[in-house]
Scaffold this motif. Structure first.
Motif, short mmCIF file in Angstrom:
data_model
loop_
_atom_site.label_atom_id
_atom_site.label_comp_id
_atom_site.label_asym_id
_atom_site.label_seq_id
_atom_site.Cartn_x
_atom_site.Cartn_y
_atom_site.Cartn_z
N ASP A 468 3.12 16.64 -2.40
CA ASP A 468 4.37 16.70 -3.16
C ASP A 468 5.21 17.87 -2.64
OD1 ASP A 468 6.40 16.94 -4.92
OD2 ASP A 468 5.15 17.31 -6.69
N PRO A 469 6.33 17.59 -1.98
CA PRO A 469 7.10 18.71 -1.42
C PRO A 469 7.97 19.43 -2.46
CG PRO A 469 8.14 16.64 -0.82
CD PRO A 469 6.92 16.29 -1.62
N ALA A 470 8.02 18.89 -3.68
CA ALA A 470 8.75 19.52 -4.80
C ALA A 470 10.20 19.85 -4.44
CB ALA A 470 8.00 20.78 -5.27
N ILE A 471 10.90 18.85 -3.96
CA ILE A 471 12.32 19.04 -3.63
C ILE A 471 13.15 18.52 -4.81
CG2 ILE A 471 14.18 18.47 -2.01
CD1 ILE A 471 11.94 17.82 0.05
N PRO A 472 14.05 19.33 -5.34
CA PRO A 472 14.86 18.82 -6.45
C PRO A 472 15.58 17.53 -6.04
CG PRO A 472 15.18 21.20 -6.15
CD PRO A 472 14.32 20.74 -5.01
N GLY A 473 15.44 16.52 -6.85
CA GLY A 473 16.10 15.24 -6.56
C GLY A 473 15.21 14.25 -5.83
N GLN A 474 13.94 14.60 -5.59
CA GLN A 474 13.08 13.71 -4.79
C GLN A 474 12.66 12.44 -5.55
OE1 GLN A 474 9.71 16.20 -3.84
NE2 GLN A 474 8.55 15.49 -5.59
N ASP A 475 12.92 12.41 -6.87
CA ASP A 475 12.57 11.19 -7.61
C ASP A 475 13.74 10.21 -7.69
OD1 ASP A 475 13.98 12.95 -9.08
OD2 ASP A 475 12.65 12.96 -10.84
N ARG A 476 14.81 10.50 -6.97
CA ARG A 476 15.96 9.60 -6.99
C ARG A 476 15.65 8.30 -6.22
NH1 ARG A 476 20.91 12.06 -7.82
NH2 ARG A 476 21.81 10.45 -6.48
N ALA A 477 16.51 7.30 -6.47
CA ALA A 477 16.26 5.98 -5.85
C ALA A 477 16.44 6.00 -4.34
CB ALA A 477 17.20 4.94 -6.47
N ASN A 478 17.21 6.98 -3.84
CA ASN A 478 17.42 7.01 -2.37
C ASN A 478 16.33 7.79 -1.64
OD1 ASN A 478 18.25 9.45 -3.46
ND2 ASN A 478 20.03 9.69 -2.11
N VAL A 479 15.22 8.08 -2.31
CA VAL A 479 14.11 8.81 -1.67
C VAL A 479 12.87 7.91 -1.64
CG1 VAL A 479 12.70 10.89 -1.72
CG2 VAL A 479 15.04 10.96 -2.60
N ARG A 495 21.56 5.35 7.58
CA ARG A 495 21.48 6.76 7.97
C ARG A 495 20.30 7.36 7.20
NH1 ARG A 495 26.64 9.18 5.84
NH2 ARG A 495 25.83 7.98 4.11
N VAL A 496 19.35 7.91 7.96
CA VAL A 496 18.10 8.34 7.32
C VAL A 496 17.77 9.78 7.67
CG1 VAL A 496 15.67 7.73 6.95
CG2 VAL A 496 17.27 5.99 7.74
N ALA A 497 17.32 10.54 6.68
CA ALA A 497 16.76 11.87 6.95
C ALA A 497 15.25 11.77 6.73
CB ALA A 497 17.36 12.90 6.00
N VAL A 498 14.49 12.12 7.75
CA VAL A 498 13.03 12.08 7.64
C VAL A 498 12.54 13.51 7.47
CG1 VAL A 498 10.88 11.47 8.82
CG2 VAL A 498 12.89 9.99 9.06
N ASP A 600 23.34 12.22 -4.22
CA ASP A 600 23.96 10.97 -3.74
C ASP A 600 24.44 11.06 -2.30
OD1 ASP A 600 23.55 9.44 -5.86
OD2 ASP A 600 25.54 9.68 -6.78
N GLU A 601 24.86 12.27 -1.93
CA GLU A 601 25.43 12.43 -0.58
C GLU A 601 24.35 12.49 0.50
OE1 GLU A 601 29.25 15.10 -0.72
OE2 GLU A 601 27.62 16.07 -1.78
N GLY A 602 23.17 12.93 0.11
CA GLY A 602 22.08 13.03 1.09
C GLY A 602 21.21 14.24 0.82
N ASP A 620 21.78 7.84 3.74
CA ASP A 620 21.61 6.86 2.66
C ASP A 620 20.21 6.94 2.07
OD1 ASP A 620 24.15 5.76 3.47
OD2 ASP A 620 23.05 4.91 5.17
N THR A 621 19.25 7.29 2.92
CA THR A 621 17.85 7.32 2.47
C THR A 621 17.18 8.58 3.00
OG1 THR A 621 17.80 4.91 2.70
CG2 THR A 621 15.68 6.00 2.41
N VAL A 622 16.34 9.17 2.16
CA VAL A 622 15.49 10.29 2.59
C VAL A 622 14.05 9.78 2.57
CG1 VAL A 622 14.67 12.61 2.05
CG2 VAL A 622 17.07 12.00 1.64
N VAL A 623 13.31 9.99 3.67
CA VAL A 623 11.90 9.55 3.69
C VAL A 623 11.02 10.79 3.75
CG1 VAL A 623 10.16 8.14 4.82
CG2 VAL A 623 12.56 7.44 4.92
N LEU A 624 10.09 10.87 2.80
CA LEU A 624 9.20 12.04 2.72
C LEU A 624 7.95 11.81 3.57
CD1 LEU A 624 9.34 12.63 -1.15
CD2 LEU A 624 10.74 13.72 0.62
#
Ligand code: SF4
Length: 673
Positions: A468-479, A495-498, A600-602, A620-624
């Motif tokens: 669990d990287p404990a990033i604020p907002g990690q439970d959002r639908a875009n994660v 557009r993806v941030a890994v 929402d922005e990323g 659009d999506t963040v992948v943990l």
């Protein structure tokens, strides 16, 4: 089955029993000086049915040896040591040739020599240019090594003339700048290899195999043309070689040639171009790893024989199993390089990820257990499965539990990644072996501590869970987690941030870039991506337009907290391929970040300890892919009840998903009870 692969090959003075050569591998075994161990390694493969084996590269002298202290063939003592190996191989019904490897400018030592003082990009040592006398000495030493090999009982030698080693260095203007009779025109540049083969044949007589390993596609600038390759092959035949073996690419080439992302038999077509040009047998090689591929390569006239090296580490019984119609029981080489070449280049003894017994034959002996036990294994990933197979081979009654309804654990995610398709075969092999050995499988079952009474040995191989990287907002639908992406195939934006640039971060990035179309299963596409072309059309097989990667499916940013270069901890021999692939596809590498929040922005990040330079990675999506932790809940519950258990694999150490360690640990555990 496999009529072409299993057909004998008459060499005139001797007959090879089939068309499979075990190609040369530098295992490091010879350097252990434990000649019994070396002998057992080769004898095991001879018993497995391979027609002819080639040893790892043996130096003809100090200056030509790959490393200071590497094995050489220069003395009576060497002859006596190698005789132990040849005798054991012959007893086992096999044949073996010694590879004579003069490394030239690739020799990793200050005394290295070469046609010209052109330093190699893969060694820190500039070579000394040889004078006429120096060249004579190298020829004499190579011929001497062949004569000593014959005295040691070898059936032949392989003269290493490819992969950018010494003889290859004379052939091309890239490394040969000489103006004397050893340089300049092609006739002059090929004088040395021809002279070496001619004098070797003179010295060893007629009835001794001489394989010449010839670089058919150099894949470096200013390499050979295919006309030059053919001309050389004809001269090598005239000079007295028995067989020509294929070499693909110099070691300094920036094109992968044997990694798992290289399509199967990717270079067989290159060897095929030489067929009919010489009258001696021709061997092809590179990424041939199943009897089906070998048969197809031979049946389609690409070569007279196939060379397989790493597959013989994965399963010493490759040929016998194929001949017995048990091809599906051959442990597959997945071309990962993790326990073979990565070990070699890391100065460690070679083994095999799939088969930890490779090069450890005298240490890891699978024998029937004196008293069969009831063994429970929880977790059907690589750790649990390798324990199960070895335990069952020893006669134990094994039950494997897994909460998933399929075996394979994390391997099932790896196999989704483009360029890692070989993992499908590994999971299939486990399935066949479990059935064959009568292992009881209880899938789709969550197991508690109470379910494990009545077993003599309990093995916990429950693997890992994402950290669990404990990033604020990690439970959002875009994660999403890497499991959502690779296993559950959840939709991912353009557009993806890994987050996390370990092995899984790289895998996920490759998956997202290629989704649906893997160059590893599409040879023309793969060649285009890496800039490989017909060496008959362009010198050295390099496309003039260079690599032409297909347009990526997505825009990917790969982030890591560490400030060091991305992918530094990936495999020694494959990390560069993953980095190059991602770079070709425009992946943005960002390091030294703090993950501030996701909205929402990323993804919002900052840099350094002072959390400076706040930056938005718009996506659009963040992948943990932020690492994993051991899943030890069952182990802890058993310990609380005082039930002894063995904890292995990811459940033991989660650092990075590591099938090599898991399989090795499981196999060794099963040999201990
Ligand atoms: Fe093949 Fe990997 Fe084993 Fe090497 S470690 S022989 S590449 S499976």
């Amino acid at each position: 089955a496999y009529p072409h692969m299993l057909a004998p090959l008459d060499l005139g003075f001797t007959t090879l029993k089939n068309r499979v050569l075990m190609g040369s591998m530098h295992t490091g075994l010879e350097e252990t000086r434990d000649w019994n161990r070396v002998a057992e390694f080769y004898a095991d493969r001879a018993r497995g049915g391979v027609a002819l084996m080639v040893t790892g590269g043996i130096g003809p002298n100090m200056e030509g040896s790959v490393l200071p202290g590497a094995a050489m063939m220069t003395s009576d003592k060497d002859v006596a040591n190698h005789s132990i190996v040849t005798a054991r191989v012959h007893e086992a019904g096999g044949k073996i040739a010694m590879q004579i490897l003069h490394a030239g400018r690739y020799a990793y030592g200050p005394k290295c020599v070469a046609p010209s003082p052109v330093k190699s990009p893969i060694s820190p040592f500039p070579p000394t240019e040889l004078d006429e006398e120096g060249i004579e000495k190298q020829i004499t030493d190579i011929v001497n090594a062949a004569v000593l090999a014959q005295q040691a009982g070898y059936d032949g030698v392989e003269i290493m003339g490819s992969e950018g080693y010494f003889l290859n260095q004379f052939l091309v203007t890239h490394t040969n700048k000489r103006t004397d009779r050893w340089g300049g025109s092609y006739e002059n540049r090929m004088r040395l290899p021809i002279e070496v083969v001619r004098r070797t044949r003179e010295a060893v007589g007629r009835d001794f195999i001489i394989i010449y390993r010839l670089s058919m596609i150099d894949l470096v600038p200013n390499g050979s043309t295919f006309d030059e390759v053919v001309q050389l092959a004809k001269e090598i035949e005239k000079a007295g070689a028995t067989i020509i073996n294929t070499g693909i690419g110099w070691h300094e080439a920036r094109i992968p040639t044997i990694a798992t992302s290289v399509p199967r038999a990717a270079f067989a077509w290159v060897t095929k171009k030489l067929m009919g040009q010489v009258s001696i047998p021709v061997i092809t090689s590179n990424r041939i790893n199943t009897p089906e591929v070998a048969e197809e390569v031979l049946a389609s006239g690409c070569a007279d024989m196939v060379s397989m090296a790493r597959p013989m580490l994965a399963d010493a019984d490759f040929v016998n199993k194929a001949a017995a119609g048990q091809g599906d029981r051959i442990a597959p080489c997945i071309a990962c390089n993790q326990a073979c070449l990565d070990h070699t280049f890391g100065g460690k003894l070679t083994s095999c990820l799939v088969n930890p017994r490779a090069c450890h034959e005298t240490e890891l002996v699978v024998e029937k257990a004196a008293a069969p036990k009831k063994v429970a294994i929880v977790g059907a990933g690589p750790a649990g499965l390798s324990t199960a197979i070895t335990a069952a081979q020893r006669g134990h009654a094994v039950t494997v539990f897994d909460k998933s309804d399929e075996i394979g654990g994390q391997l099932n995610m790896a196999k989704q990644v483009p360029g890692k398709e070989e993992f499908w075969g590994l999971v299939d092999w486990y399935r066949v072996m479990l059935a064959d050995l009568g292992v009881t499988l209880k899938l789709g079952q969550s197991v508690g501590a109470d379910d494990l009474s009545g077993f003599d040995e309990v093995v916990i191989a429950t693997g890992v869970s994402p950290r669990d990287p404990a990033i604020p907002g990690q439970d959002r639908a875009n994660v999403l987690s890497y499991i959502d992406v690779l296993r559950h195939k959840k939709p991912v934006g353009k557009r993806v941030a890994v987050i996390g640039a370990g092995g899984i971060g790289f895998d996920v990035s490759e998956f997202l870039l290629e989704e649906g179309h893997s160059p590893a299963t599409d040879l023309p596409l793969w060649m285009k991506e890496w800039g490989v072309t017909d060496p008959g059309e362009h010198r050295s097989g390099l496309a003039p337009e260079g690599p032409q990667p297909a347009k990526p499916e997505r825009e990917v940013t790969l982030l890591q907290r560490k400030a060091k270069a991305h992918g530094k901890d990936l495999g020694k021999t494959t990390g560069w391929i993953h980095r190059a692939t991602l770079k070709m596809k425009g992946v943005n590498f960002v390091g030294g970040v703090n993950y501030e929040k996701i909205d929402d922005e990323g993804l919002h990040v900052s840099f350094g300890e002072a959390r400076e330079n706040p930056t938005l990675i718009a996506c659009d999506t963040v992948v943990l892919c932020a690492g994993q932790v051991s899943d030890r809940s069952l182990a802890d519950a058993l310990e609380a009840k005082g039930v002894p258990c063995h904890v292995i694999g990811g459940a033991d150490v989660a650092a990075e998903l590591d099938a090599k360690r898991a399989i090795n640990q499981g196999t060794r555990l099963a040999l201990s009870f």
